[in-house]
Scaffold this motif. Structure first.
Motif, PDB file in Angstrom:
ATOM      1  N   SER A 145      18.207 -50.898 -61.546  1.00  0.00           N
ATOM      2  CA  SER A 145      18.602 -50.373 -60.240  1.00  0.00           C
ATOM      3  C   SER A 145      17.620 -49.315 -59.757  1.00  0.00           C
ATOM      4  N   ALA A 146      17.223 -48.433 -60.655  1.00  0.00           N
ATOM      5  CA  ALA A 146      16.266 -47.375 -60.287  1.00  0.00           C
ATOM      6  C   ALA A 146      14.917 -47.978 -59.903  1.00  0.00           C
ATOM      7  N   GLU A 194      15.214 -49.773 -56.525  1.00  0.00           N
ATOM      8  CA  GLU A 194      15.381 -48.777 -55.456  1.00  0.00           C
ATOM      9  C   GLU A 194      14.064 -48.069 -55.163  1.00  0.00           C
ATOM     10  N   GLU A 195      13.297 -47.810 -56.203  1.00  0.00           N
ATOM     11  CA  GLU A 195      12.019 -47.116 -56.052  1.00  0.00           C
ATOM     12  C   GLU A 195      10.923 -48.060 -55.580  1.00  0.00           C
ATOM     13  N   LEU A 221       8.004 -46.233 -63.385  1.00  0.00           N
ATOM     14  CA  LEU A 221       8.821 -45.213 -62.720  1.00  0.00           C
ATOM     15  C   LEU A 221       8.292 -43.816 -62.999  1.00  0.00           C
ATOM     16  N   ARG A 264      10.508 -39.426 -61.775  1.00  0.00           N
ATOM     17  CA  ARG A 264      11.357 -40.245 -60.923  1.00  0.00           C
ATOM     18  C   ARG A 264      12.563 -40.782 -61.691  1.00  0.00           C
ATOM     19  N   ASP A 285      14.992 -38.123 -61.817  1.00  0.00           N
ATOM     20  CA  ASP A 285      15.629 -37.949 -60.513  1.00  0.00           C
ATOM     21  C   ASP A 285      16.740 -38.985 -60.301  1.00  0.00           C
ATOM     22  N   TYR A 286      16.485 -40.219 -60.743  1.00  0.00           N
ATOM     23  CA  TYR A 286      17.508 -41.262 -60.581  1.00  0.00           C
ATOM     24  C   TYR A 286      18.716 -41.018 -61.501  1.00  0.00           C
ATOM     25  N   GLN A 346      20.586 -38.751 -59.362  1.00  0.00           N
ATOM     26  CA  GLN A 346      21.123 -39.442 -58.183  1.00  0.00           C
ATOM     27  C   GLN A 346      22.318 -40.320 -58.543  1.00  0.00           C
ATOM     28  N   PHE A 347      22.246 -40.956 -59.685  1.00  0.00           N
ATOM     29  CA  PHE A 347      23.331 -41.844 -60.113  1.00  0.00           C
ATOM     30  C   PHE A 347      24.529 -41.089 -60.694  1.00  0.00           C
ATOM     31  N   VAL A 359      22.882 -46.147 -54.319  1.00  0.00           N
ATOM     32  CA  VAL A 359      21.767 -47.081 -54.106  1.00  0.00           C
ATOM     33  C   VAL A 359      22.037 -47.796 -52.784  1.00  0.00           C
TER      34      VAL A 359
END
Length: 583
Positions: A314-315, A318-319, A373, A377, A380-381, A384-385, A472
């Protein structure tokens, strides 16, 4: 003349002092009678009043269909009032016999000079009625309430239990204490100067207020079936424990939370291991009880292994560091700095697309996208998650994620993190995060409490929980549903496939610490229907003996659960056309 004058002075001084003392006493008396009258009136009344508590009935806990999971049972409290006892020996013998207590212990309490002395609480009503019928002067039998769990071990580590004072100790019983506990009442009786209750004087009663009931999202039938499946799996694989979690990924409602072996809620201080408590020290016994009461789904962390590849994917999507048609090469390992990190397939998967890499659960593929990634980053995810915080599930004692500090994440740590090793999270965090990634990107709060009810079963308050959008994008979430359906239909999760249902999911096999112990956790996360998830299920089998791969032993258990639970919830199979009909 000098002596006469001297004596007069002495008399005058004595007179003045006596007058001053008398005036002070009069002033003090006036102060007490006028300004402190209310205080001393209450003190006087208290000497002639005896107060006994009337316990409030605790609110019930019911499932989503209002099946009672926790209720109350009428019991008695047996007490003695020293000043009213006429035949102490008869009382001692009778109470020792009926209550099955040591006679010396009963004697100590009966002979103790106090306004009221409690002999035993939580006495069965039948025994209390028998004692009352003896009509023993000085013996009081008050009806009381004891918590009762009609299904014994069902959801024991979720519901929790209460102590002798009827207050919650663990689980929902303590989390929702303020709603469930109610307000105790009192009985006031008037006594004479000797403490003997006066006949013909009415008791002053303040009736108790019963607690409110709690309706939870747990479903009795689903919970029962999942517990049976978990026990069967534990016995067949001779595992240490099995945890199963079923929830609605759209709103966070928990349908089942299983942690076998469970324990008997009506006898919570009896070990479920068969260990003789008399052979243990107090400290050892308490440690074993604490372990028995632990809810592994929320209190314990573990290395998630390959199920975490859902989050890494997912990360990366998304990135934008990977596309579905990107190709990778797997020789069976990947060298990162000075470390050779192996794939589960010793000979490797050869050339494969990213989609195939997910279906094959190929470690080198995920190492590559993790390195793309980068640590910053990826970190960071994680944030974020929601992986760095708690899920805020409405149960006490939730553990947090155990993660490297950002500055300590090197290439090797980043590589192992990408396929779910070198850090730890809780099962509830794992299930919640995956739910958020497949439901369109909405971070939900997992919960059990649905509503507070009055004694007639009417809703007094609907319980609300926080949600956060934008975890996401909708596009990434849709892609994840498609990819994870492919894992079940064509990849390592084939053992979770059910004809007629579209199921998405991911298997995992993670090794526990220390690695030298060669102990594993076999797990699986799945959801259905894949295009519009209504149920998400997770299973973790701790230290299975023999074959320990998640796809081999964990996925079939969840398939069996889904095969029964999905029709029960009204989720129908899609229409399929057979080969004969096509011809």
């Amino acid at each position: 003349m000098k002596n006469k004058t001297y004596n007069k002075r002495k008399v005058l001084i004595v007179f003045v002092c006596a007058s001053a003392i008398l005036l002070a006493l009069i002033g003090r008396l006036a102060y007490l009678m006028i300004f402190d009258a209310e205080y001393y009136q209450k003190k006087a009344e208290s000497l002639h009043e005896r107060e006994r508590d009337i316990k409030a009935a605790r609110g019930e806990i019911v499932d989503r269909n209002k099946t009672v999971l926790a209720t109350n049972k009428t019991v008695c409290t047996i007490s003695v009032i020293h000043n009213q006892i006429e035949d102490p020996e008869l009382i001692i013998q009778t109470l020792a016999k009926e209550l099955e207590l040591d006679e010396a212990a009963v004697r100590k309490r009966v002979e103790k000079v106090s306004s009221i002395e409690r002999i035993k609480t939580n006495v069965e009503k039948e025994i209390g009625d028998r004692i009352r019928n003896y009509n023993l002067a000085g013996v009081k039998v008050d009806e009381d309430f004891k918590r009762y769990y009609p299904h014994n071990e069902l959801a024991s580590k979720v519901l929790g239990f209460t102590g002798g004072d009827n207050q919650g100790i663990i689980g929902l019983e303590v989390k929702y204490e303020d709603y469930l506990k109610g307000i105790n009442g009192t009985i006031l009786t008037t006594t004479d100067a000797r403490g003997v209750e006066l006949e013909g004087v009415a008791e002053d009663r303040m009736e108790p207020v019963a607690g409110q009931s709690l309706q939870i999202s747990l479903d009795y039938n689903i919970q029962s079936f999942c517990e049976q499946a978990a026990l069967k799996s534990m016995e067949e694989k001779q595992a240490d424990a099995v945890s199963i979690l079923l929830m609605n990924p759209q709103n966070g409602e928990i349908l089942a939370m299983v942690n076998v072996p469970e324990f008997n809620l009506n006898e919570p201080y009896i070990l479920n291991t068969g260990t003789d408590a008399d052979t243990l020290t107090d400290e050892q016994l308490q440690d074993q009880l604490n372990q028995m009461w632990r809810n592994g789904c929320i209190n314990d962390t573990y290395e998630p292994g390959s199920t975490f590849k859902i989050i890494t994917t997912s990360a990366a999507l998304e990135e934008g560091v990977v596309k579905l048609d990107d190709t990778f090469s797997c020789p069976g390992y990947r060298v990162v700095e000075d470390r050779k990190i192996r794939c589960h397939k010793v000979g490797g998967h050869g050339s494969e697309t990213f989609v195939q890499g997910i279906q094959n659960s190929c470690n080198p593929v995920f190492i590559d996208i993790g390195l793309r990634l980068g640590a910053d980053r990826f970190y960071d995810y994680f944030d974020q998650f929601g992986l760095f915080g708690l899920t805020n599930v409405d149960l006490p004692g939730e553990a947090g994620t155990i993660m490297h500090k950002k500055e300590d994440i090197g290439l090797v740590e980043l590589a192992t993190m990408s396929f779910g090793q070198s850090f730890q999270i809780t099962p509830i965090q794992m299930a919640t995060t995956v739910s958020s990634l497949i439901n369109g990107g909405k971070r939900i709060t997992p919960h059990l409490g649905m509503a507070v009810l009055d004694k007639e079963g009417n809703v007094v308050e609907e319980l609300k929980y926080k949600e956060k959008d934008g975890i996401v994008s909708e596009e990434t979430s849709a892609t994840m549903r498609m990819l994870l359906e492919g894992v079940i239909s064509e990849g390592t999760g084939k053992n979770a496939y059910i004809e007629g249902y579209s199921i998405g999911g991911k298997t995992a096999t993670s090794q526990t610490l220390p690695r030298s112990a060669n102990k594993y956790i076999s797990s699986f996360i799945g959801f259905a229907p894949a295009d519009n998830p209504q149920v998400l299920g997770m299973i973790a089998i701790h230290n299975p003996q023999g074959v320990y791969y998640g796809g081999t032993i964990a996925a079939p258990v969840m398939r069996n659960i889904f095969d029964n639970v999905l029709p029960y919830l009204g989720i129908e199979k899609s229409e399929t056309v057979s080969d004969e009909e096509q011809q």
